[in-house]
Motif scaffolding. Sequence first.
Motif, PDB file in Angstrom:
ATOM      1  N   PRO A 162      -2.079  33.637  15.155  1.00 20.88           N
ATOM      2  CA  PRO A 162      -2.893  34.222  16.231  1.00 20.88           C
ATOM      3  C   PRO A 162      -2.934  33.303  17.456  1.00 20.88           C
ATOM      4  O   PRO A 162      -3.981  32.778  17.836  1.00 20.88           O
ATOM      5  N   VAL A 163      -1.762  33.102  18.088  1.00 14.01           N
ATOM      6  CA  VAL A 163      -1.688  32.223  19.243  1.00 14.01           C
ATOM      7  C   VAL A 163      -2.081  32.999  20.494  1.00 14.01           C
ATOM      8  O   VAL A 163      -1.520  34.042  20.787  1.00 14.01           O
ATOM      9  N   HIS A 164      -3.072  32.502  21.220  1.00 13.30           N
ATOM     10  CA  HIS A 164      -3.517  33.125  22.461  1.00 13.30           C
ATOM     11  C   HIS A 164      -2.855  32.479  23.668  1.00 13.30           C
ATOM     12  O   HIS A 164      -2.592  33.144  24.662  1.00 13.30           O
ATOM     13  N   VAL A 165      -2.623  31.159  23.582  1.00 16.18           N
ATOM     14  CA  VAL A 165      -2.038  30.412  24.691  1.00 16.18           C
ATOM     15  C   VAL A 165      -0.911  29.540  24.137  1.00 16.18           C
ATOM     16  O   VAL A 165      -1.106  28.827  23.140  1.00 16.18           O
ATOM     17  N   VAL A 166       0.250  29.596  24.781  1.00 11.83           N
ATOM     18  CA  VAL A 166       1.377  28.724  24.421  1.00 11.83           C
ATOM     19  C   VAL A 166       1.939  28.146  25.715  1.00 11.83           C
ATOM     20  O   VAL A 166       2.147  28.863  26.695  1.00 11.83           O
ATOM     21  N   SER A 167       2.155  26.851  25.703  1.00 14.89           N
ATOM     22  CA  SER A 167       2.737  26.201  26.879  1.00 14.89           C
ATOM     23  C   SER A 167       3.739  25.147  26.451  1.00 14.89           C
ATOM     24  O   SER A 167       3.768  24.711  25.295  1.00 14.89           O
ATOM     25  N   VAL A 168       4.544  24.741  27.423  1.00 12.24           N
ATOM     26  CA  VAL A 168       5.464  23.608  27.272  1.00 12.24           C
ATOM     27  C   VAL A 168       5.034  22.539  28.263  1.00 12.24           C
ATOM     28  O   VAL A 168       4.817  22.825  29.443  1.00 12.24           O
ATOM     29  N   ASN A 169       4.904  21.325  27.776  1.00 13.17           N
ATOM     30  CA  ASN A 169       4.643  20.177  28.636  1.00 13.17           C
ATOM     31  C   ASN A 169       5.888  19.303  28.645  1.00 13.17           C
ATOM     32  O   ASN A 169       6.491  19.086  27.594  1.00 13.17           O
ATOM     33  N   LEU A 170       6.262  18.829  29.821  1.00  9.64           N
ATOM     34  CA  LEU A 170       7.467  18.007  29.934  1.00  9.64           C
ATOM     35  C   LEU A 170       7.111  16.535  30.038  1.00  9.64           C
ATOM     36  O   LEU A 170       6.336  16.128  30.913  1.00  9.64           O
ATOM     37  N   LEU A 171       7.682  15.738  29.132  1.00  6.31           N
ATOM     38  CA  LEU A 171       7.463  14.286  29.095  1.00  6.31           C
ATOM     39  C   LEU A 171       8.828  13.613  29.019  1.00  6.31           C
ATOM     40  O   LEU A 171       9.312  13.268  27.940  1.00  6.31           O
ATOM     41  N   PRO A 172       9.486  13.414  30.155  1.00  4.11           N
ATOM     42  CA  PRO A 172      10.842  12.847  30.121  1.00  4.11           C
ATOM     43  C   PRO A 172      10.880  11.368  29.782  1.00  4.11           C
ATOM     44  O   PRO A 172      11.886  10.877  29.253  1.00  4.11           O
ATOM     45  N   GLU A 173       9.819  10.632  30.088  1.00  4.56           N
ATOM     46  CA  GLU A 173       9.829   9.181  29.873  1.00  4.56           C
ATOM     47  C   GLU A 173       9.680   8.830  28.388  1.00  4.56           C
ATOM     48  O   GLU A 173       9.035   9.535  27.627  1.00  4.56           O
ATOM     49  N   HIS A 174      10.262   7.697  28.029  1.00  5.36           N
ATOM     50  CA  HIS A 174      10.105   7.154  26.678  1.00  5.36           C
ATOM     51  C   HIS A 174       8.957   6.143  26.724  1.00  5.36           C
ATOM     52  O   HIS A 174       9.157   4.953  27.003  1.00  5.36           O
ATOM     53  N   LYS A 175       7.729   6.627  26.528  1.00  9.82           N
ATOM     54  CA  LYS A 175       6.578   5.736  26.561  1.00  9.82           C
ATOM     55  C   LYS A 175       5.471   6.289  25.683  1.00  9.82           C
ATOM     56  O   LYS A 175       5.502   7.457  25.268  1.00  9.82           O
ATOM     57  N   ALA A 176       4.475   5.425  25.418  1.00  9.47           N
ATOM     58  CA  ALA A 176       3.440   5.754  24.439  1.00  9.47           C
ATOM     59  C   ALA A 176       2.321   6.594  25.061  1.00  9.47           C
ATOM     60  O   ALA A 176       1.166   6.177  25.143  1.00  9.47           O
ATOM     61  N   VAL A 177       2.658   7.802  25.503  1.00  7.66           N
ATOM     62  CA  VAL A 177       1.675   8.780  25.954  1.00  7.66           C
ATOM     63  C   VAL A 177       2.022  10.105  25.273  1.00  7.66           C
ATOM     64  O   VAL A 177       3.136  10.291  24.768  1.00  7.66           O
ATOM     65  N   THR A 178       1.078  11.032  25.261  1.00 11.37           N
ATOM     66  CA  THR A 178       1.292  12.267  24.506  1.00 11.37           C
ATOM     67  C   THR A 178       1.559  13.483  25.384  1.00 11.37           C
ATOM     68  O   THR A 178       1.702  14.587  24.861  1.00 11.37           O
ATOM     69  N   SER A 179       1.631  13.309  26.697  1.00 14.71           N
ATOM     70  CA  SER A 179       1.957  14.433  27.580  1.00 14.71           C
ATOM     71  C   SER A 179       2.392  13.910  28.931  1.00 14.71           C
ATOM     72  O   SER A 179       2.128  12.763  29.293  1.00 14.71           O
ATOM     73  N   GLY A 180       3.066  14.782  29.689  1.00 19.99           N
ATOM     74  CA  GLY A 180       3.516  14.456  31.028  1.00 19.99           C
ATOM     75  C   GLY A 180       2.780  15.260  32.079  1.00 19.99           C
ATOM     76  O   GLY A 180       1.738  15.870  31.803  1.00 19.99           O
ATOM     77  N   ASP A 181       3.333  15.320  33.269  1.00 23.46           N
ATOM     78  CA  ASP A 181       2.652  15.937  34.406  1.00 23.46           C
ATOM     79  C   ASP A 181       2.986  17.407  34.606  1.00 23.46           C
ATOM     80  O   ASP A 181       2.262  18.115  35.302  1.00 23.46           O
TER      81      ASP A 181
END
Length: 393
Positions: A162-181
């Motif tokens: 039952p997915v209401h919202v689906v998105s793609v987040n782009l994180l091109p950098e190789h670093k210790a964060v969980t999402s990009g801009d």
Amino acid sequence: MQCDYFDAGVCRSCTAMGVPYARQLAAKQARVADLLGAHQRLSWQEPHASVESGFRTKSTMVVAGAPESPTLGILDADGRGVDLSACGLLGPATAVAMPVLRDFIAEAGLRPYDVPRRTGELKYVHVVEAADGGLLVRFVLRSEGQVGRLRRALPRLRELLPVHVVSVNLLPEHKAVTSGDTEILLTEAGTLAMPVGDVTLHVAPGAFVQTNGAVAAALYRQAGGWIDAELGRGPLGRAVAEPTRRAPGRPETASVLDLYCGVGGFALHAAGPGRAVHGVEISEQAVASARRSAAEAGVAATFDRGDATDYALSLTSPPDLVIVNPPRRGLSARLAAWLESCGVGAVVYSSCNPVTLARDLAAMPTLEPVRARLFDMFPQTDHVEVLTLLRRR
């Protein structure tokens, strides 16, 4: 709580696993009370406990492993995936969704990111669940290369969950964060409706939402009750017992400023007749969500995107009450100094890090902590949320 992953030594994230919950809660309370022990007039309410398992309304899983057999969980010391899709902390809807998502990733041909080799595409899956079981799913990719593949597979995902919202987040950098801009929305709906406490919050991909929905509801209600008492009227305009004394010549409308307001949980619980409530948040998605929630609830709360410190320092006169809910690093030195000197009558401070809370209270000596309560957002760990009410001496 018993955990097979912990017993097998494959995951030790829950450092208090196996400790009886009553002892966990008592140890947290003792630690926080000791850190704030310099404030002798501080009155503690009973800690607000959580259920021991199945409490997470948001989860972030590292995607690793082979394309035909991905893992959702964490990485070991060598950067290899450890599957935790049956983690006992996951909320009920997320617990059902995780193994389905794992199989869906393989079926759709989404290539997990290999951290040691820096190859592959899919880095993380973020899941947020609402009380009705509806889901927000966010796939964090290295590039746009597999967005088309994911878009084509979306009807299948909707058949499975039952997915209401689906998105793609782009994180091109190789670093210790969980999402990009960069965020790419794949569904018509852009927010997940989540009833929390006395309001419905609309959560967009990437917007901050508390990890433990049930405890968050209690946290917001407690803050709202303290604010009602400080401002002299309840949420429906009822008089209450302990109003803050208003200076002669001050207008009857009480002003409330919510800094780091997120999707508006505190601000919306502070709103009511005779209140001018304004929230400030750096995330554009969170501000849009908060505005929508306020409009649907019909409450007089406004929201702007901006830096909390910069906004506060731009004011020409102080509000009657300020709410702050900063990240783990706490308040900036400039914001603490402004709160100390601006003349605001009361502050409600919600902290996820009692060490920085103690530091910030020491920097504001004329704002006296008078009430505090621990909210256990994170059972099985030493993390806590502490709500504190400060009054001008």
